[in-house]
Every structure is written in structure tokens, then in C-alpha cells.
Design a protein around this motif. Structure first.
Motif, PDB file in Angstrom:
ATOM      1  N   ALA A  34       0.719  -0.870  -0.163  1.00 51.73           N
ATOM      2  CA  ALA A  34       0.428   0.092   0.043  1.00 51.73           C
ATOM      3  C   ALA A  34       0.869   1.374   0.076  1.00 51.73           C
ATOM      4  N   LEU A  35       0.686   2.113  -0.773  1.00 52.50           N
ATOM      5  CA  LEU A  35       1.694   2.753  -1.475  1.00 52.50           C
ATOM      6  C   LEU A  35       0.383   4.523  -0.794  1.00 52.50           C
ATOM      7  N   ARG A  36       1.034   4.954   0.504  1.00 53.34           N
ATOM      8  CA  ARG A  36       0.022   5.940   0.482  1.00 53.34           C
ATOM      9  C   ARG A  36       0.697   7.729   0.401  1.00 53.34           C
TER      10      ARG A  36
ATOM     11  N   GLY B 186       7.293  10.369  -6.535  1.00 53.88           N
ATOM     12  CA  GLY B 186       6.117   9.725  -6.389  1.00 53.88           C
ATOM     13  C   GLY B 186       5.973   8.231  -7.740  1.00 53.88           C
ATOM     14  N   ALA B 187       6.405   7.856  -8.331  1.00 59.75           N
ATOM     15  CA  ALA B 187       6.539   7.174  -9.897  1.00 59.75           C
ATOM     16  C   ALA B 187       8.058   6.820  -9.827  1.00 59.75           C
TER      17      ALA B 187
ATOM     18  N   GLU C  24       3.070  -4.777   3.095  1.00 59.78           N
ATOM     19  CA  GLU C  24       4.137  -3.600   4.047  1.00 59.78           C
ATOM     20  C   GLU C  24       2.521  -2.557   3.131  1.00 59.78           C
ATOM     21  N   ALA C  25       2.804  -1.346   4.355  1.00 58.30           N
ATOM     22  CA  ALA C  25       2.635  -0.096   3.734  1.00 58.30           C
ATOM     23  C   ALA C  25       3.179   1.063   3.955  1.00 58.30           C
ATOM     24  N   PHE C  26       3.491   1.559   2.974  1.00 53.38           N
ATOM     25  CA  PHE C  26       4.375   3.105   2.836  1.00 53.38           C
ATOM     26  C   PHE C  26       3.540   4.294   3.097  1.00 53.38           C
ATOM     27  N   ILE C  27       3.982   5.060   3.530  1.00 50.81           N
ATOM     28  CA  ILE C  27       3.924   7.110   3.309  1.00 50.81           C
ATOM     29  C   ILE C  27       5.312   7.235   2.837  1.00 50.81           C
ATOM     30  N   ILE C  28       4.230   7.793   1.284  1.00 46.14           N
ATOM     31  CA  ILE C  28       5.644   8.260   0.381  1.00 46.14           C
ATOM     32  C   ILE C  28       5.193  10.249  -0.350  1.00 46.14           C
ATOM     33  N   ALA C  29       5.846  10.983   0.482  1.00 50.68           N
ATOM     34  CA  ALA C  29       6.162  11.853   0.790  1.00 50.68           C
ATOM     35  C   ALA C  29       7.609  12.240   0.597  1.00 50.68           C
TER      36      ALA C  29
END
Length: 134
Positions: A16-18, A54-55, A70-75
Motif C-alpha cells: 500500500a503506497l500512501r 511518486g513514480a 507492507e504499507a509505505f508513506i510516500i512524501a
């Protein structure tokens, strides 16, 4: 549900890309105006993600070597503000305890897991884009 599916099949990988607020370079001209009212962007702690970074996160996630969920915060590594994080937090969230190593304008969303597990490393900052145009 994703975690449960991965428990049923130990070879399965679900990510999961957040994403924070996705921005394109043409959006950056408005960023300096955000400093006048920190309440406008408090909804995501003044974070953003450059679409190109993001890409990169998507590519690195596809190429990553892990199983399970796995979940990841993408900033991005920086915030949309030029004001310091400490002044923003003091004004918008007075009395809230801060933890960890806060930098002056670094993101307040933790991207450490994405860095560690995916090798994610933001390359684009609105600051460079705006400076290049001035």
C-alpha cells in the motif's frame, strides 16, 4: 484484507503506497503563498509528493524483494512551507509534544520505512523548481 490474504499465501506480496498530496512542477509557483496561512495545509502536515518521485516509489515498490503486506508513506523529504516546523507546530498544534529529530523544513510524515525497505529517495523539491524559475 491485504494482510489476511498474505497470511493465507506466504509467497504473496501486497503493498500500500500512501501518497501525500501529489503535485506537478507547475503547481509549485503557489507554494510560497502557503506561508501566510498554515491552516490551509495543516490537513496533511504541510506535506506533498512530486509526481516524479511518486513514480519512483511505484517502480521501487514493484522491484522490491519482500513478501507479505507492507504499507509505505510516500512524501517528499521537505514540506510545502518556508516557515520552520517548530513555528508551525507551535502555532497550529500548541502544547502537543514533539518526538524525534525534527528538521527545519523536513517532512513531518515519516518516509523512513520507504527509504529503508524500498530504497526510496525523493529527488525533486519545489524549492529547486521555484528557484530555477526566478
Amino acid at each position: 484484507m491485504a494482510a489476511q490474504f498474505c497470511r493465507w499465501d506466504p509467497d504473496l506480496r501486497i503493498s500500500a503506497l500512501r501518497f501525500s498530496n501529489v503535485m506537478n512542477p507547475e503547481d509549485y509557483a503557489a507554494f510560497p503563498k502557503f506561508d501566510h496561512d498554515p491552516m490551509l495545509r495543516k490537513w496533511n502536515l504541510w506535506a506533498y509528493i512530486d509526481a516524479r518521485d511518486g513514480a519512483q516509489a511505484v517502480r521501487r515498490c514493484i522491484q522490491a524483494d519482500f513478501t507479505g503486506f507492507e504499507a509505505f508513506i510516500i512524501a517528499n523529504a521537505d514540506s510545502v512551507m518556508t516557515r520552520s516546523n517548530m513555528s508551525l507546530l507551535a502555532e497550529v498544534f500548541p502544547g502537543v509534544e514533539t518526538k524525534g529529530n525534527l528538521t527545519n523544513n523536513g517532512t513531518l510524515l515519516s518516509i523512513e520505512k520507504a527509504k529503508r525497505m524500498l530504497g526510496y529517495s525523493p529527488q525533486f523539491s519545489w524549492r529547486n523548481e521555484v528557484a530555477a524559475k526566478n
